[in-house]
Write an enzyme that holds these catalytic residues in place. Structure first.
Site: not given
Ligand code: GLC
Length: 534
Positions: A200, A264
């Site tokens: 993440d 991500e």
């Molecule tokens: C990422 C997740 C999101 C979350 C953020 C903070 O972007 O996909 O849902 O709020 O990280 O962890």
């Protein structure tokens, strides 16, 4: 178990919203186990990724973790997770877990200790700074969810950094003890048998060491862009100089070689790097076979033949031999595909995604063309929407419960779910679509069956095949065994495409029927896509 290189598609499960087995209104791990047969035989995916199920006060619904080693009771317990692994593996389904390295919950004991005093052994586990002489935050950085990224803590008399909500303090990755603690967390879940990890918000783990102010964004126009985060150029607050060093260390060279890691990371003009180069770093700077970034470019691509062709074609050209594309068109942070483009066009996106080589990630419910839910103000729970209300940034609408059947609460639960299901479910559920060969679910299932049977679709060589037509985007994928031809009509006109007059072993249209072939020509209706295998 299949190797990652043979995996057909990954299915993203938002555990709160998939299936509620104990009727408390929130989905759980047992619910996922109950639906594994649907995933394997009803749909045809062979990997799942679960958004966080760890212990959490749920301010950001699990992306705020208070214990990395425990399952939150709302989802079950560690034994349930072990059972999920066993049951999934028995069906040859891989399980990918979410990993949140940048921040913990403010309820995590590490943070409780860190904030307790400036002498505590964990005092440097988070990013603490003194106020400026006038008492204001140490710099001008903004939180992704709105407002300053700094929160004053009375006990320490210092500010802590939170790139997301103030309940999600950023860990201090400059501290080697933090890096090693996070390595241990990941090793724990992999040692249990977890097949892969989705990482993440990784870009935030490395920041400018001097914490310099971000410059204002001269192009920001608040009348056109409702997101205040964009009022600055994020020059110093993420994607810092040690990002790839940290990721490389975290990924345990030499350990767990058969696992996959997906990062991500969104394309970002602020970085002033070509998006291919930006993504390329994740392929080149991390020395592992199945370690790859998502490609989210499709989420911000405006409808149009050229737009999609350029996006896919440029990306395919940029990949080196072993790089794996991870096309993703929807997730728990973005509007539903069927809302953005409409249900018909969403099928074209499905065909695009499932006939391109790589590891596609399907967001739960997209196989039904689920649309954004309607969330009345009294049902809003997303911290982003609460902090920046009525700007269209809220994420609740794309997180509504999976629509299983026409029973009450869409068969998701026996009680009112944590987010509402639509009133009118006609034709929008698994049970209403599974036996209808023209449904979106059937199209997904047949696409996934083709993808399962033909390795050219999963890991073949891509080649454009459309002479830059203004309505049609077409491409071939081939390997030693077979060749696929995909023809996608992005226009609302009836069009024709010349195919060689040869025998095709299998074919499929997004209508759910066979493609309309006449001698050497295939006819496509508005927004129709077809695929042939030979
Ligand atoms: C990422 C997740 C999101 C979350 C953020 C903070 O972007 O996909 O849902 O709020 O990280 O962890």
């Amino acid at each position: 178990m299949a190797l990652w290189k043979d995996v057909n598609a990954i299915y993203q499960i938002y555990p709160r919203s998939f299936k509620d087995s104990n009727n408390d209104g929130v989905g759980d791990i047992q619910g996922v186990i109950d639906k594994l047969d649907y995933l394997k035989s009803g749909l045809g995916v062979d990997a799942i990724w679960l958004s966080p199920f760890y212990k959490s006060p749920m301010v950001d619904f699990g992306y705020d973790i208070s214990d990395y080693y425990e399952v939150d009771p709302v989802f079950g317990n560690l034994d349930d997770y072990r059972r999920l692994l066993r049951e999934a593996h028995a069906r040859d389904i891989k399980v990918m877990a979410d990993f949140v390295p940048n921040h913990t919950s403010d309820q995590h004991e590490w943070f409780q200790e860190s904030r307790s005093s400036r002498q505590n052994p964990k005092k440097d586990w988070y990013v603490w700074r003194d106020p400026k002489p006038d008492g204001t935050p140490p710099n001008n950085w903004l939180s992704v969810f709105g407002g300053s990224a700094w929160e004053l803590d009375q006990t320490r008399g210092q500010y802590y950094l939170h790139s997301f909500s103030s309940y999600q303090p950023d860990l201090n990755w400059e501290n080697p003890l933090v890096r090693s603690a996070m390595h241990d967390v990941m090793a724990f879940w992999l040692a249990l048998g977890t097949d892969g990890i989705r990482l993440d918000a990784v870009r935030w783990i490395s920041k400018d060491i001097l914490l310099r102010d971000n410059p204002p964004n001269p192009n920001y126009d608040s009348t056109k862009d409702s997101n205040p985060y964009h009022s600055q150029i994020q020059a110093y607050s993420y994607f810092g100089p040690r990002l790839f060093e940290y990721l490389q260390d975290l990924l345990m060279e030499g350990e767990f070689q058969d696992r996959a890691f997906i990062f991500e990371d969104y394309p970002d003009a602020d970085l002033q790097i070509d998006p291919h180069v930006q993504r390329g770093f994740f392929y080149t700077q991390i020395n592992r076979q199945e370690a790859m970034p998502f490609n989210f470019e499709g989420m911000s691509t405006e409808w149009g033949t050229d737009n999609f062709r350029n996006f896919v074609d440029d990306f395919q050209q940029s990949l080196r031999g072993n790089d794996v594309a991870v096309y993703c068109f929807g997730n728990h942070d973005k509007p539903r595909i069927a809302t953005k483009y409409g249900p018909e066009k969403s099928r074209l996106i499905a065909m695009l995604q499932l006939t391109l080589p790589g590891l596609p990630v399907i967001y739960y419910g997209d196989e039904l063309a689920m649309v954004n839910g309607t969330i009345t103000p009294d049902r809003v729970v997303d911290p982003f929407e609460k902090q920046v209300p009525n700007a269209g940034l809220g994420r609740d609408p794309s997180r509504t419960p999976m629509q299983w059947s026409d029973e009450p609460h869409a068969g998701f639960s026996m009680v009112e779910p944590w987010l509402p299901v639509p009133q009118d479910l006609a034709g929008k559920t698994v049970s209403s679509q599974e036996n209808d060969k023209t449904s979106t679910l059937s199209v997904y299932r047949r696409l996934l069956s083709l993808r399962h049977d033909y390795s050219c679709l999963r890991r073949g060589k891509y080649q454009k095949a459309d002479g830059n037509d203004d309505k049609i985007f077409a491409y071939i994928c081939h390997d030693k065994m077979a060749e696929s031809l995909t023809v996608l009509n992005f226009s609302d006109f009836e069009v024709e495409y010349k195919i060689e007059d040869r025998e095709y072993t299998r074919s499929l249209s997004t209508t759910g029927d066979e493609p309309r072939v006449d001698h050497d020509t295939v006819k496509l209706g508005p927004y129709e896509g077809v695929v042939f295998i030979r």
